[in-house]
Scaffold this motif. Structure first.
Motif, PDB file in Angstrom:
ATOM      1  N   ASP A 168      87.830 -42.532 -35.296  1.00 17.97           N
ATOM      2  CA  ASP A 168      88.892 -42.591 -36.616  1.00 17.97           C
ATOM      3  C   ASP A 168      88.869 -43.994 -37.178  1.00 17.97           C
ATOM      4  OD1 ASP A 168      89.417 -39.945 -36.266  1.00 17.97           O
ATOM      5  OD2 ASP A 168      91.315 -40.554 -35.020  1.00 17.97           O
ATOM      6  N   GLN A 181      92.710 -43.713 -28.680  1.00 19.95           N
ATOM      7  CA  GLN A 181      92.511 -43.294 -29.998  1.00 19.95           C
ATOM      8  C   GLN A 181      92.638 -41.537 -30.041  1.00 19.95           C
ATOM      9  OE1 GLN A 181      93.053 -46.313 -31.584  1.00 19.95           O
ATOM     10  NE2 GLN A 181      92.420 -44.691 -33.325  1.00 19.95           N
ATOM     11  N   HIS A 185      96.011 -37.989 -31.139  1.00 23.31           N
ATOM     12  CA  HIS A 185      95.775 -36.478 -31.886  1.00 23.31           C
ATOM     13  C   HIS A 185      96.734 -35.517 -30.957  1.00 23.31           C
ATOM     14  CE1 HIS A 185      93.045 -37.557 -35.046  1.00 23.31           C
ATOM     15  NE2 HIS A 185      92.569 -38.478 -34.183  1.00 23.31           N
ATOM     16  N   VAL A 191      89.027 -35.596 -34.243  1.00 20.92           N
ATOM     17  CA  VAL A 191      88.975 -36.819 -34.178  1.00 20.92           C
ATOM     18  C   VAL A 191      87.571 -37.079 -34.569  1.00 20.92           C
ATOM     19  CG1 VAL A 191      88.396 -36.532 -31.869  1.00 20.92           C
ATOM     20  CG2 VAL A 191      88.994 -38.823 -32.713  1.00 20.92           C
TER      21      VAL A 191
END
Length: 361
Positions: A168, A181, A185, A191
């Motif tokens: 991302d 990361q 979500h 992603v």
């Protein structure tokens, strides 16, 4: 038949029966014996190609031997007879150990070979890293995809060996960042991975090789808290400034790390480290050069001496066992790390044996 003759006949038949039973009766043990040794400064017997090949950096002539040693082990399905095990216990060049010590939890030959291959690959990587660090040559790292879950969201999109540059748009320098990361979500969201495909990976990455790979996350199915997952396992890989190939075939396990590292150091050092001497040894190695113990040390001592070795680099934690059965004419040298091993070679080359760290000290 006289009683004495009958007694002797019965005893003879009983003895024959016991001998037959001992031959047929299998026991849960594994046999080890001395295996081949390979000069890390030399060439492979079968192909004639160098054991260690370095390209992209200046190398220097070497002499003598820095032999890694191996042990031959009977297969997972092999069980010796009671007689064979007893003979092995008596012989000096055979080591008989409980089967589960070598093949734990019913491990098969195929599983053992796979594990040994993985350990060998890891040992090669650590040997390269430790050797370059010893020579103050910078070693980089990168985060890669080490495995992709079959049927998972990333199957067919990401591949083992792909370098993860960003997730991302956030630059990735540590594998833990990948999960951080992704879990920002919700399951079902997308992603975006920035990766360098494995086929284009190199020591000098080109931003032009980077590609954007969108992956729709799925819901985790393990026992932990519900979270978004993409079905990959990230890991850290080393990046070397030039190419080092270790080409041995049909060898497994982690115990060659020390001797591989010494072979690399010798080839990259103007000084001929062995001075023409025959040195053999064993020991695991980590990225920082620490040397760890191995199994089958007594069999490796025999293999080294039979090949002609004068000195044997012995992991410090193996010294007590090794000292109990050192072949005549073989000097044990205690080694705790790669730097100590290089200094020991300096003493061997100069003839200052009194300076060698001994297993008896």
């Amino acid at each position: 038949m006289p009683r004495r003759s009958a007694t002797m006949l019965a005893a003879t038949l009983l003895l024959i029966g016991l001998l037959c039973a001992s031959v047929l009766f299998k026991v849960p043990f594994t046999e080890m014996s001395p295996g081949p040794t390979y000069n890390t400064l030399g060439v492979q017997d079968k192909t004639g190609t160098p054991v260690i090949t370095i390209t992209g950096h200046e190398t220097y002539p070497t002499s003598g031997h820095l032999n890694m040693t191996t042990v031959q082990v009977t297969g997972a399905n092999y069980q010796p007879s009671l007689v064979s095990a007893i003979v092995g216990w008596i012989r000096d060049d055979v080591l008989v150990v409980p089967h589960d010590n070598v093949y734990p939890q019913g491990q098969t030959d195929q599983e053992a070979q796979q594990e040994n291959a993985e350990q060998f690959a890891s040992s090669e990587d650590s040997a390269k890293t430790a050797a370059l660090k010893q020579l103050d040559i910078p070693v980089g790292t990168e985060v890669i995809v080490s495995a992709v879950t079959a049927g998972g969201p990333s199957e067919g999109k990401l591949h083992a060996g792909d370098q993860i540059v960003a997730v991302d748009g956030v630059a990735i320098t540590d594998r833990a960042q990948v999960a951080e990361q992704v879990t920002r979500h919700q399951p079902g969201e997308t992603v975006v991975f920035t990766v360098v495909p494995h086929a284009k990976a190199s020591a000098t990455p080109d931003p032009a090789d980077e590609v954007q790979v969108p992956v729709v996350t799925a819901k985790s199915e393990d026992d932990g808290p519900e979270r978004a997952v993409v079905g990959i396992t990230p890991s850290v890989d080393h990046v070397y400034p030039f190419k080092i190939d270790i080409g041995l075939q049909d060898v497994g396990g982690p115990s060659a790390g020390l001797m591989f590292a010494l072979g690399i150091v010798d080839k990259l050092t103007p000084t001929d480290l062995t001075g023409g001497k025959f040195v053999a040894g064993t020991g695991t190695i980590d990225d920082d050069g620490a040397v760890g113990p191995i199994g089958g040390i007594q069999m490796k001592l025999i293999a080294a001496r039979d090949k002609g070795a004068e000195y044997f680099f012995t992991p410090a934690d193996n010294c007590a066992e090794a000292s109990k059965g050192t072949p005549s004419g073989l000097t044990l040298v205690k080694v705790e790390n790669l730097d100590g091993a290089v200094k020991a070679l300096d003493s061997i080359r100069s003839g200052d044996e009194a300076a060698l760290p001994s297993c008896g000290k």
